[in-house]
Write a protein that holds these residues in place. Sequence first.
Motif, PDB file in Angstrom:
ATOM      1  N   GLY A  36       7.162  -3.513  18.976  1.00  0.00           N
ATOM      2  CA  GLY A  36       7.710  -2.216  19.320  1.00  0.00           C
ATOM      3  C   GLY A  36       8.074  -1.321  18.151  1.00  0.00           C
ATOM      4  N   THR A  37       7.867  -1.823  16.939  1.00  0.00           N
ATOM      5  CA  THR A  37       8.133  -1.037  15.738  1.00  0.00           C
ATOM      6  C   THR A  37       6.817  -0.589  15.124  1.00  0.00           C
ATOM      7  OG1 THR A  37      10.206  -2.195  15.241  1.00  0.00           O
ATOM      8  CG2 THR A  37       9.138  -1.063  13.417  1.00  0.00           C
ATOM      9  N   ALA A  38       6.741   0.696  14.775  1.00  0.00           N
ATOM     10  CA  ALA A  38       5.571   1.221  14.079  1.00  0.00           C
ATOM     11  C   ALA A  38       5.880   1.322  12.593  1.00  0.00           C
ATOM     12  CB  ALA A  38       5.190   2.596  14.628  1.00  0.00           C
ATOM     13  N   TYR A  39       5.006   0.752  11.790  1.00  0.00           N
ATOM     14  CA  TYR A  39       5.157   0.771  10.336  1.00  0.00           C
ATOM     15  C   TYR A  39       4.128   1.737   9.774  1.00  0.00           C
ATOM     16  CZ  TYR A  39       7.884  -3.454  11.149  1.00  0.00           C
ATOM     17  OH  TYR A  39       8.826  -4.346  11.603  1.00  0.00           O
ATOM     18  N   VAL A  40       4.613   2.823   9.209  1.00  0.00           N
ATOM     19  CA  VAL A  40       3.742   3.879   8.710  1.00  0.00           C
ATOM     20  C   VAL A  40       3.810   3.902   7.186  1.00  0.00           C
ATOM     21  CG1 VAL A  40       3.361   6.370   8.621  1.00  0.00           C
ATOM     22  CG2 VAL A  40       3.937   5.266  10.794  1.00  0.00           C
ATOM     23  N   GLU A  41       2.690   3.652   6.567  1.00  0.00           N
ATOM     24  CA  GLU A  41       2.594   3.649   5.106  1.00  0.00           C
ATOM     25  C   GLU A  41       2.129   5.037   4.660  1.00  0.00           C
ATOM     26  OE1 GLU A  41      -0.143   1.343   1.850  1.00  0.00           O
ATOM     27  OE2 GLU A  41       0.598   0.151   3.542  1.00  0.00           O
ATOM     28  N   SER A  42       3.010   5.766   4.012  1.00  0.00           N
ATOM     29  CA  SER A  42       2.707   7.150   3.648  1.00  0.00           C
ATOM     30  C   SER A  42       1.407   7.275   2.863  1.00  0.00           C
ATOM     31  CB  SER A  42       3.857   7.734   2.815  1.00  0.00           C
ATOM     32  OG  SER A  42       5.061   7.752   3.547  1.00  0.00           O
ATOM     33  N   ALA A  43       1.156   6.325   1.971  1.00  0.00           N
ATOM     34  CA  ALA A  43      -0.021   6.413   1.115  1.00  0.00           C
ATOM     35  C   ALA A  43      -1.328   6.363   1.893  1.00  0.00           C
ATOM     36  CB  ALA A  43       0.006   5.294   0.077  1.00  0.00           C
ATOM     37  N   ARG A  44      -1.297   5.833   3.118  1.00  0.00           N
ATOM     38  CA  ARG A  44      -2.525   5.790   3.907  1.00  0.00           C
ATOM     39  C   ARG A  44      -2.975   7.193   4.296  1.00  0.00           C
ATOM     40  NH1 ARG A  44      -5.022   0.829   3.464  1.00  0.00           N
ATOM     41  NH2 ARG A  44      -3.438  -0.804   3.554  1.00  0.00           N
ATOM     42  N   ALA A  45      -2.026   8.133   4.351  1.00  0.00           N
ATOM     43  CA  ALA A  45      -2.359   9.508   4.727  1.00  0.00           C
ATOM     44  C   ALA A  45      -2.396  10.446   3.529  1.00  0.00           C
ATOM     45  CB  ALA A  45      -1.347  10.030   5.750  1.00  0.00           C
ATOM     46  N   CYS A  46      -1.553  10.201   2.531  1.00  0.00           N
ATOM     47  CA  CYS A  46      -1.481  11.147   1.402  1.00  0.00           C
ATOM     48  C   CYS A  46      -1.402  10.407   0.074  1.00  0.00           C
ATOM     49  CB  CYS A  46      -0.292  12.092   1.564  1.00  0.00           C
ATOM     50  SG  CYS A  46       1.325  11.282   1.527  1.00  0.00           S
TER      51      CYS A  46
END
Length: 371
Positions: A82-92
């Motif tokens: 239920g937790t989303a882990y978003v790695e900023s470097a994957r987008a920018c």
Amino acid sequence: MTRVVIAPDKFKGSLTAVEAAEAIALGVRDALPDADIVTCPVADGGEGTLDVLEAAGARIVRLTVRGPLEESVHARYAVLDGTAYVESARACGIEFVDPSPATALAAHTWGVGELLADALIHGAKRLVLTVGGTASTDGGAGMLGALGAGVLDAFGAPVGLGGGTLGRVASAELAPVRERLDGVRVAVATDVTNPLLGPEGAAAVFGPQKGAGPAEVAALDEALGRWAHALQVGGAPDVTRVPGAGAGGGVAAAAIALGARVESGFDLIAGLTGVDRALAGADLVITGEGSLDEQSLNGKAPAGIAERARGIPLLVLAGRIQLDAAGLARLGVVGSSALIDHAPSLDYARAHAAELLRERAAALVRAWREG
């Protein structure tokens, strides 16, 4: 039976943490055929975190988002319990640009906001934002814009994207973002303690790595100051006073303004990968990363493993080792090896990192066993 725990971070430019752990395990098996080997690849919340989470059982969600300039990039985030882990470097990430003064001013975090928005649409109840390795110094303004915030000048018009545009910012409309995050817990995973502004801030410390010269650093620092003031609406904290707000070119500051907690990236990821359980009863621990240097002593994965492994013999493998004997002793290292010392060139070491890791792991373990 000898129990060996293998817990490396990534070898940037060569191997993911998972791949590094597999190569080291082969070397340990060469030296100790009957060993009980446990691999626990780790990360500190920076680049490579998603690879470690996937190995721990997370589901990977892929989508195309706006990159740090104008081109689209193929990005992904991880979902676990239920937790989303978003790695900023994957987008920018910095790898999406050819760093220059122009890109230092223009790069933005809009795509990070798109990843968060997708996670929210699909029901995430907790968001963990990792912030290392970005090309941007926009204070997370682009990220908030993608989530519906208004980043406005004195006339109420959008200022545009990129850290350089924040020199014109006068106000921020955060209510739309707060509505989307209602009931959702947010954390920023970082072991960086840099403030948003000043000589240790986002622009001064990380800006030059992203192409900023002295003039751009000064402009970005001033712009981030204006942005920090604009973020202080609706009871938001003063992000200039929060350690770690400068992480990721200030993307952490935007999340903090919305109530996000700053958590140790290494501790958070280590808790998911079972490192502490694996270390119980270990006879030997092996860790490593691409470059072991003074920065490794401050919140990076090898230092985190070393702290947890106190009292257990610790071996370190790295692409290069720039710590002296005293630095290695502070980590409790009983044996170490740098791949570059056993390769004809840096390019060779990078291209043959897996086989070199296997060879050096075997050699270190044999020396430890005989010593």
